[in-house]
Every structure is written in C-alpha cells, then in structure tokens.
Design a protein around this motif. Structure first.
Motif, PDB file in Angstrom:
ATOM      1  N   LEU A 258       0.842  -1.189   0.000  1.00  0.00           N
ATOM      2  CA  LEU A 258       0.000   0.000   0.000  1.00  0.00           C
ATOM      3  C   LEU A 258       0.882   1.246   0.000  1.00  0.00           C
ATOM      4  CD1 LEU A 258      -1.845  -2.338   0.940  1.00  0.00           C
ATOM      5  CD2 LEU A 258      -3.038  -0.688   2.388  1.00  0.00           C
ATOM      6  N   ARG A 259       0.638   2.140  -0.963  1.00  0.00           N
ATOM      7  CA  ARG A 259       1.448   3.351  -1.121  1.00  0.00           C
ATOM      8  C   ARG A 259       0.579   4.605  -1.032  1.00  0.00           C
ATOM      9  NH1 ARG A 259       6.072   0.471  -0.543  1.00  0.00           N
ATOM     10  NH2 ARG A 259       6.685  -0.719  -2.411  1.00  0.00           N
ATOM     11  N   GLU A 260       1.162   5.665  -0.536  1.00  0.00           N
ATOM     12  CA  GLU A 260       0.584   7.010  -0.608  1.00  0.00           C
ATOM     13  C   GLU A 260      -0.829   7.129  -0.044  1.00  0.00           C
ATOM     14  OE1 GLU A 260       2.531   9.430  -1.504  1.00  0.00           O
ATOM     15  OE2 GLU A 260       4.166   8.132  -2.181  1.00  0.00           O
ATOM     16  N   GLY A 261      -1.081   6.515   1.096  1.00  0.00           N
ATOM     17  CA  GLY A 261      -2.341   6.770   1.780  1.00  0.00           C
ATOM     18  C   GLY A 261      -3.494   5.844   1.479  1.00  0.00           C
TER      19      GLY A 261
ATOM     20  N   ALA B 142      -2.859   7.741  -4.041  1.00  0.00           N
ATOM     21  CA  ALA B 142      -2.833   6.408  -3.434  1.00  0.00           C
ATOM     22  C   ALA B 142      -2.806   5.300  -4.490  1.00  0.00           C
ATOM     23  CB  ALA B 142      -4.061   6.254  -2.531  1.00  0.00           C
ATOM     24  N   TRP B 143      -1.968   4.285  -4.249  1.00  0.00           N
ATOM     25  CA  TRP B 143      -1.904   3.144  -5.155  1.00  0.00           C
ATOM     26  C   TRP B 143      -1.343   1.935  -4.441  1.00  0.00           C
ATOM     27  CZ3 TRP B 143       2.867   1.499  -7.974  1.00  0.00           C
ATOM     28  CH2 TRP B 143       4.020   2.148  -7.526  1.00  0.00           C
ATOM     29  N   VAL B 144      -1.571   0.766  -5.007  1.00  0.00           N
ATOM     30  CA  VAL B 144      -0.992  -0.481  -4.511  1.00  0.00           C
ATOM     31  C   VAL B 144       0.021  -0.964  -5.537  1.00  0.00           C
ATOM     32  CG1 VAL B 144      -1.433  -2.907  -3.937  1.00  0.00           C
ATOM     33  CG2 VAL B 144      -3.030  -1.123  -3.174  1.00  0.00           C
ATOM     34  N   GLU B 145       1.220  -1.262  -5.069  1.00  0.00           N
ATOM     35  CA  GLU B 145       2.283  -1.746  -5.957  1.00  0.00           C
ATOM     36  C   GLU B 145       2.521  -3.232  -5.732  1.00  0.00           C
ATOM     37  OE1 GLU B 145       6.943  -0.839  -7.184  1.00  0.00           O
ATOM     38  OE2 GLU B 145       6.130  -0.010  -5.320  1.00  0.00           O
ATOM     39  N   VAL B 146       2.448  -3.998  -6.827  1.00  0.00           N
ATOM     40  CA  VAL B 146       2.796  -5.415  -6.794  1.00  0.00           C
ATOM     41  C   VAL B 146       4.065  -5.566  -7.625  1.00  0.00           C
ATOM     42  CG1 VAL B 146       2.029  -7.767  -7.228  1.00  0.00           C
ATOM     43  CG2 VAL B 146       0.336  -5.994  -6.691  1.00  0.00           C
ATOM     44  N   PRO B 147       5.223  -5.799  -6.996  1.00  0.00           N
ATOM     45  CA  PRO B 147       6.483  -5.861  -7.733  1.00  0.00           C
ATOM     46  C   PRO B 147       6.465  -6.888  -8.858  1.00  0.00           C
ATOM     47  CG  PRO B 147       6.896  -5.738  -5.377  1.00  0.00           C
ATOM     48  CD  PRO B 147       5.416  -5.963  -5.545  1.00  0.00           C
TER      49      PRO B 147
ATOM     50  N   ASP C 189      -7.074   5.337 -13.257  1.00  0.00           N
ATOM     51  CA  ASP C 189      -6.392   4.055 -13.427  1.00  0.00           C
ATOM     52  C   ASP C 189      -6.897   3.062 -12.389  1.00  0.00           C
ATOM     53  OD1 ASP C 189      -4.746   4.757 -15.561  1.00  0.00           O
ATOM     54  OD2 ASP C 189      -2.989   3.836 -14.647  1.00  0.00           O
ATOM     55  N   ILE C 190      -7.390   1.925 -12.833  1.00  0.00           N
ATOM     56  CA  ILE C 190      -7.816   0.873 -11.918  1.00  0.00           C
ATOM     57  C   ILE C 190      -6.707  -0.172 -11.776  1.00  0.00           C
ATOM     58  CG2 ILE C 190      -9.636  -0.779 -11.359  1.00  0.00           C
ATOM     59  CD1 ILE C 190     -10.541   2.170 -11.530  1.00  0.00           C
ATOM     60  N   VAL C 191      -6.280  -0.732 -12.893  1.00  0.00           N
ATOM     61  CA  VAL C 191      -5.186  -1.713 -12.913  1.00  0.00           C
ATOM     62  C   VAL C 191      -4.334  -1.443 -14.135  1.00  0.00           C
ATOM     63  CG1 VAL C 191      -4.556  -4.158 -13.005  1.00  0.00           C
ATOM     64  CG2 VAL C 191      -6.659  -3.476 -11.828  1.00  0.00           C
ATOM     65  N   ARG C 192      -3.027  -1.489 -13.959  1.00  0.00           N
ATOM     66  CA  ARG C 192      -2.139  -1.387 -15.129  1.00  0.00           C
ATOM     67  C   ARG C 192      -0.817  -2.075 -14.837  1.00  0.00           C
ATOM     68  NH1 ARG C 192      -0.378   2.794 -18.160  1.00  0.00           N
ATOM     69  NH2 ARG C 192      -2.095   4.222 -17.719  1.00  0.00           N
ATOM     70  N   LYS C 193      -0.158  -2.516 -15.925  1.00  0.00           N
ATOM     71  CA  LYS C 193       1.226  -3.000 -15.852  1.00  0.00           C
ATOM     72  C   LYS C 193       1.951  -2.460 -17.066  1.00  0.00           C
ATOM     73  CE  LYS C 193       4.042  -6.967 -14.569  1.00  0.00           C
ATOM     74  NZ  LYS C 193       5.236  -6.704 -15.393  1.00  0.00           N
TER      75      LYS C 193
ATOM     76  N   SER D 294       6.214  -2.873 -12.304  1.00  0.00           N
ATOM     77  CA  SER D 294       5.307  -3.388 -11.281  1.00  0.00           C
ATOM     78  C   SER D 294       3.878  -3.357 -11.805  1.00  0.00           C
ATOM     79  CB  SER D 294       5.389  -2.529 -10.019  1.00  0.00           C
ATOM     80  OG  SER D 294       6.682  -2.556  -9.462  1.00  0.00           O
ATOM     81  N   LEU D 295       3.011  -4.149 -11.177  1.00  0.00           N
ATOM     82  CA  LEU D 295       1.572  -4.030 -11.402  1.00  0.00           C
ATOM     83  C   LEU D 295       1.088  -2.902 -10.495  1.00  0.00           C
ATOM     84  CD1 LEU D 295      -0.892  -5.619 -12.784  1.00  0.00           C
ATOM     85  CD2 LEU D 295      -1.298  -6.472 -10.472  1.00  0.00           C
ATOM     86  N   SER D 296       0.366  -1.946 -11.062  1.00  0.00           N
ATOM     87  CA  SER D 296      -0.096  -0.776 -10.312  1.00  0.00           C
ATOM     88  C   SER D 296      -1.617  -0.796 -10.226  1.00  0.00           C
ATOM     89  CB  SER D 296       0.372   0.512 -11.004  1.00  0.00           C
ATOM     90  OG  SER D 296      -0.116   1.645 -10.329  1.00  0.00           O
ATOM     91  N   ILE D 297      -2.143  -0.612  -9.019  1.00  0.00           N
ATOM     92  CA  ILE D 297      -3.586  -0.605  -8.781  1.00  0.00           C
ATOM     93  C   ILE D 297      -3.977   0.728  -8.157  1.00  0.00           C
ATOM     94  CG2 ILE D 297      -5.509  -1.732  -7.587  1.00  0.00           C
ATOM     95  CD1 ILE D 297      -3.678  -4.252  -7.425  1.00  0.00           C
ATOM     96  N   GLY D 298      -4.890   1.466  -8.793  1.00  0.00           N
ATOM     97  CA  GLY D 298      -5.448   2.667  -8.187  1.00  0.00           C
ATOM     98  C   GLY D 298      -4.880   3.992  -8.629  1.00  0.00           C
ATOM     99  N   ALA D 299      -3.797   3.981  -9.380  1.00  0.00           N
ATOM    100  CA  ALA D 299      -3.209   5.210  -9.931  1.00  0.00           C
ATOM    101  C   ALA D 299      -2.123   4.796 -10.912  1.00  0.00           C
ATOM    102  CB  ALA D 299      -2.623   6.103  -8.837  1.00  0.00           C
ATOM    103  N   LYS D 300      -1.660   5.744 -11.696  1.00  0.00           N
ATOM    104  CA  LYS D 300      -0.576   5.468 -12.636  1.00  0.00           C
ATOM    105  C   LYS D 300       0.739   5.597 -11.897  1.00  0.00           C
ATOM    106  CE  LYS D 300       0.894   6.814 -17.311  1.00  0.00           C
ATOM    107  NZ  LYS D 300       0.610   7.763 -18.422  1.00  0.00           N
ATOM    108  N   TYR D 301       1.070   4.516 -11.179  1.00  0.00           N
ATOM    109  CA  TYR D 301       2.298   4.452 -10.383  1.00  0.00           C
ATOM    110  C   TYR D 301       2.400   5.608  -9.388  1.00  0.00           C
ATOM    111  CZ  TYR D 301       3.438   0.710 -13.559  1.00  0.00           C
ATOM    112  OH  TYR D 301       3.390  -0.464 -14.272  1.00  0.00           O
TER     113      TYR D 301
END
Length: 236
Positions: free
Chosen positions: A65-68, A89-94, A125-129, A210-217
């Motif tokens: 969990l990143r940025e709040g 705010a975003w979630v990072e999956v390496p 952005d919902i999900v991106r890689k 990384s896989l990014s969830i919730g924002a563009k990295y």
C-alpha cells in the motif's frame, strides 16, 4: 475331513488373491491437482491498518500500500481499499514472471465504486502493468469520460487494442465488476456481465514494471474511490 481339507487348500490362495487386489487398489495414485495459473488474486480483505495486500492465488504476489491507501473499507465482497487520498494512493505489486502473460490468454479484473466520473482529459487508473513507452508492451483497465470503462493492451510489437465498455456510467456510487481479457483473436471488456469484443491478434505482452492498482504508479490518473477483488489470471 477330505472335503474340509480341500476347502482349506482352496481358501488360502483365494484369500491371498483378494488381499493382493485390495492392496493394489489402495495404492492407486490419486489424480494430480490442477495446476495453479499464473497471476494474482487480491481480495483486499486485509485488516484496517495493514500495509500489504495478500495474494490468494498461491503465487505469492504480495501488494504494498502506497501514498495513503486505507484498508478495511466496506467492499463488494468483504472489505475493500479506499484510494481517495489526494496524494495519489496506489498499490504496488512488484514485477515477477507470474504477472506477465507473454503470448498466453489472460484476464484482469476489479470491482470499483466511484462517486464522480473523471473530467474531460482525465482517466482513473484501476489496474495497469506498464505505460505507453514500456518495452515489451502494457495492459491497463481505466475509467474515462462519462464513467465509461476501457480496456487497453499493447504488445511488444506496439500493436494496440482498446475497447470501451457498454454505455453505462460506472461512476454512480454503486459497485461494478469490470474485466478485460485477451484470448486468441479476441480482446474483450465485460461490465456487470455485459461484454464488448474487438477482433485483434495481439502478440507477446511482458515487461519489467510493477503491477499498479489505483493510480498510474502514484504519479497521475489516481482513482478517487474504492477498489475490491482485483484479479489477474494467466492461462495456457
């Protein structure tokens, strides 16, 4: 006596044969378990205060969990993550090999709850890689103007496929399930069970981002809402 002895002589080998057959049956190898597909499954049921998102797929693709990002919000199923923090705010999956579809069929999906559609020129952005300039291609799920969901993928040869969902506003305060999938010559978006498909033959999609969830990295295109039940399934 003779009859009893004969019966005794017959019973011993017969009993031995039956015992041997039962033993052989007990040693039959059970069918192999179905192979786990690559990808990840993030239920976002992690407790409030958590700094990680567990992966239920068995591939151990833990999210950070990143940025709040706030865990423990009411979800589409169980709890969800709140991405409304203005810090991006975003979630990072390496990056790992199990997050890259290559030339295989794959599906990525999420449940979203948004109160406001993005303004003109902005997407959520919902999900991106990967991003547009990423070597090896990219894939993303986003919400655009008027709350219309959109799936986009680009392969290593820069061939792009993009398809928008049925004309329904997913930014209306309710939960919506959105999925994107590539299979053979089809690239498809499905919103709440209604699909649109584009015919296109995409090549390999594989990158080191990384896989990014919730924002563009965490930089832009943040999603000011809630996300739940994120899935990436790669098969074949």
């Amino acid at each position: 006596m003779g009859t009893a002895a004969a019966q005794h002589r017959w019973c011993k080998p017969a009993l031995a044969a039956v015992t041997s057959a039962l033993a052989a049956a007990a040693m039959v190898t059970p069918p192999a378990a179905a192979a786990t597909s690559a990808g990840g499954l993030w239920h976002f049921n992690d407790r409030a205060g958590s700094t990680t998102a567990s992966d239920a797929s068995g591939n151990n693709n833990l999210g950070y969990l990143r940025e709040g990002v706030v865990a423990g919000a009411p979800g589409a199923a169980g709890t969800a993550f709140d991405f409304r923090a203005e810090s991006g705010a975003w979630v990072e999956v390496p990056d790992r090999a199990t997050l890259n579809p290559g030339g295989r069929s794959f599906t990525y999906a999420a449940s979203v709850r948004l109160d406001v559609a993005p303004p003109v020129g902005v997407t959520y952005d919902i999900v991106r890689k990967g991003v547009t300039t990423t070597a090896g291609g990219e894939f993303k799920l986003e919400v655009a103007k008027d709350g219309i969901a959109r799936c986009t993928a680009k392969d290593a040869n820069k061939l792009v496929a993009s398809v928008s969902g049925p004309r329904r506003n997913v930014a209306n305060g309710a939960w919506h399930r959105i999925s994107c999938s590539r299979s053979a010559t089809a690239f498809r978006i499905t919103v709440d069970g209604v699909s649109r498909t584009k015919t296109v033959t995409l090549g390999s999609i594989s990158n080191t981002r990384s896989l990014s969830i919730g924002a563009k990295y965490g930089v832009e295109d943040r999603t000011p809402g809630f996300i739940d039940e994120v899935q990436l399934q790669i098969v074949g």
